[in-house]
Design a protein around this motif. Structure first.
Motif, short mmCIF file in Angstrom:
data_model
loop_
_atom_site.label_atom_id
_atom_site.label_comp_id
_atom_site.label_asym_id
_atom_site.label_seq_id
_atom_site.Cartn_x
_atom_site.Cartn_y
_atom_site.Cartn_z
N ALA A 8 -7.75 22.42 27.94
CA ALA A 8 -6.81 21.93 26.93
C ALA A 8 -7.26 22.26 25.52
N VAL A 9 -8.55 22.19 25.21
CA VAL A 9 -9.02 22.45 23.85
C VAL A 9 -8.87 23.93 23.50
N ARG A 10 -8.92 24.80 24.49
CA ARG A 10 -8.77 26.23 24.25
C ARG A 10 -7.30 26.62 24.04
N CYS A 11 -6.42 25.92 24.72
CA CYS A 11 -4.99 26.25 24.62
C CYS A 11 -4.17 24.95 24.70
N PRO A 12 -4.17 24.16 23.61
CA PRO A 12 -3.51 22.85 23.65
C PRO A 12 -2.03 22.89 24.04
N GLU A 13 -1.33 23.94 23.59
CA GLU A 13 0.11 24.01 23.85
C GLU A 13 0.42 23.99 25.33
N ALA A 14 -0.44 24.53 26.15
CA ALA A 14 -0.21 24.60 27.59
C ALA A 14 -0.68 23.35 28.34
N HIS A 15 -1.27 22.39 27.62
CA HIS A 15 -1.84 21.21 28.27
C HIS A 15 -1.45 19.91 27.57
N GLY A 16 -0.24 19.80 27.12
CA GLY A 16 0.24 18.56 26.53
C GLY A 16 0.14 18.48 25.02
N GLY A 17 -0.29 19.56 24.36
CA GLY A 17 -0.36 19.58 22.90
C GLY A 17 -1.61 18.90 22.36
N LEU A 18 -1.69 18.86 21.04
CA LEU A 18 -2.85 18.28 20.37
C LEU A 18 -3.06 16.81 20.72
N ALA A 19 -1.97 16.10 20.98
CA ALA A 19 -2.09 14.67 21.26
C ALA A 19 -2.92 14.39 22.50
N SER A 20 -3.02 15.36 23.42
CA SER A 20 -3.80 15.15 24.64
C SER A 20 -5.31 15.21 24.37
N LEU A 21 -5.74 15.93 23.33
CA LEU A 21 -7.17 16.13 23.11
C LEU A 21 -7.93 14.84 22.80
#
Length: 192
Positions: A8-21
């Motif tokens: 997710a940190v490498r590609c936030p858009e594909a894993h729920g966006g910045l809010a997921s980090l």
């Protein structure tokens, strides 16, 4: 969970966006009990440090800039899996020379040619897309060094906007390229 965070940190858009980090980091912190009770990030103005400045300075609030901040925080805690850890002398050389080196406009290809494969790519893997390259040594106490890029435009690959190492707001921790300075000044020029 570490695998999910690292993807997710490498590609936030594909894993729920910045809010997921921050949610991932909160969950990782809960699993790692610390004697001092410290959390992964404090609930004060630390959330507004360099990220806020960089998001304001860059042509648009880029997701990869913020993802790199989360990546740096994760690296300090041993949660970020590096694709490549630089040897200590190579990392020291990168940090000591990059500020002067960034006085000239550079591209993604230039950075790879001089510094080699990064430790982490935050954002799109396409060489022409905006992204942030992170470089780190195996020493988690050493600063995390990042190169922030804007889209290539008419250049052969993404254009370097700024180099940053460490958490200080100003001074030697950040260096803008001439292209980066012009991009940072553009919002003010539009207001005049």
């Amino acid at each position: 969970m570490l695998d999910e965070f690292n993807a997710a940190v490498r590609c936030p858009e594909a894993h729920g966006g910045l809010a997921s980090l921050p949610l991932f980091l909160d969950a990782l912190a809960e699993n790692e009990a610390r004697a001092d009770g410290a959390r992964w990030i404090v609930d004060d103005n630390a959330r507004l440090n360099m990220t806020a400045l960089l998001r304001y300075c860059f042509p648009q609030p880029e997701i990869h800039v913020v993802a790199a901040e989360y990546g740096a925080a994760a690296h300090q805690r041993g949660w970020l899996r590096l694709d490549r850890a630089l040897r200590a002398p190579d990392f020291t050389s990168l940090v000591e020379t990059a500020e002067d080196w960034a006085e000239t406009d550079r591209t993604f290809d230039d950075v790879l040619r001089v510094h080699g494969r990064p430790s982490v790519i935050f954002g799109d893997q396409d060489p022409c897309s905006a992204k942030t390259l992170g470089y780190a040594s195996g020493d988690r106490t050493a600063p995390f060094a990042v190169f922030h890029f804007g889209a290539a435009g008419d250049a052969p690959s993404a254009r370097l906007l700024a180099f940053r190492s460490g958490d200080h707001m100003f001074g030697s921790s950040i260096a803008f390229t001439p292209f980066g300075d012009a991009a940072a000044d553009e919002p003010e020029r539009r207001q005049l």
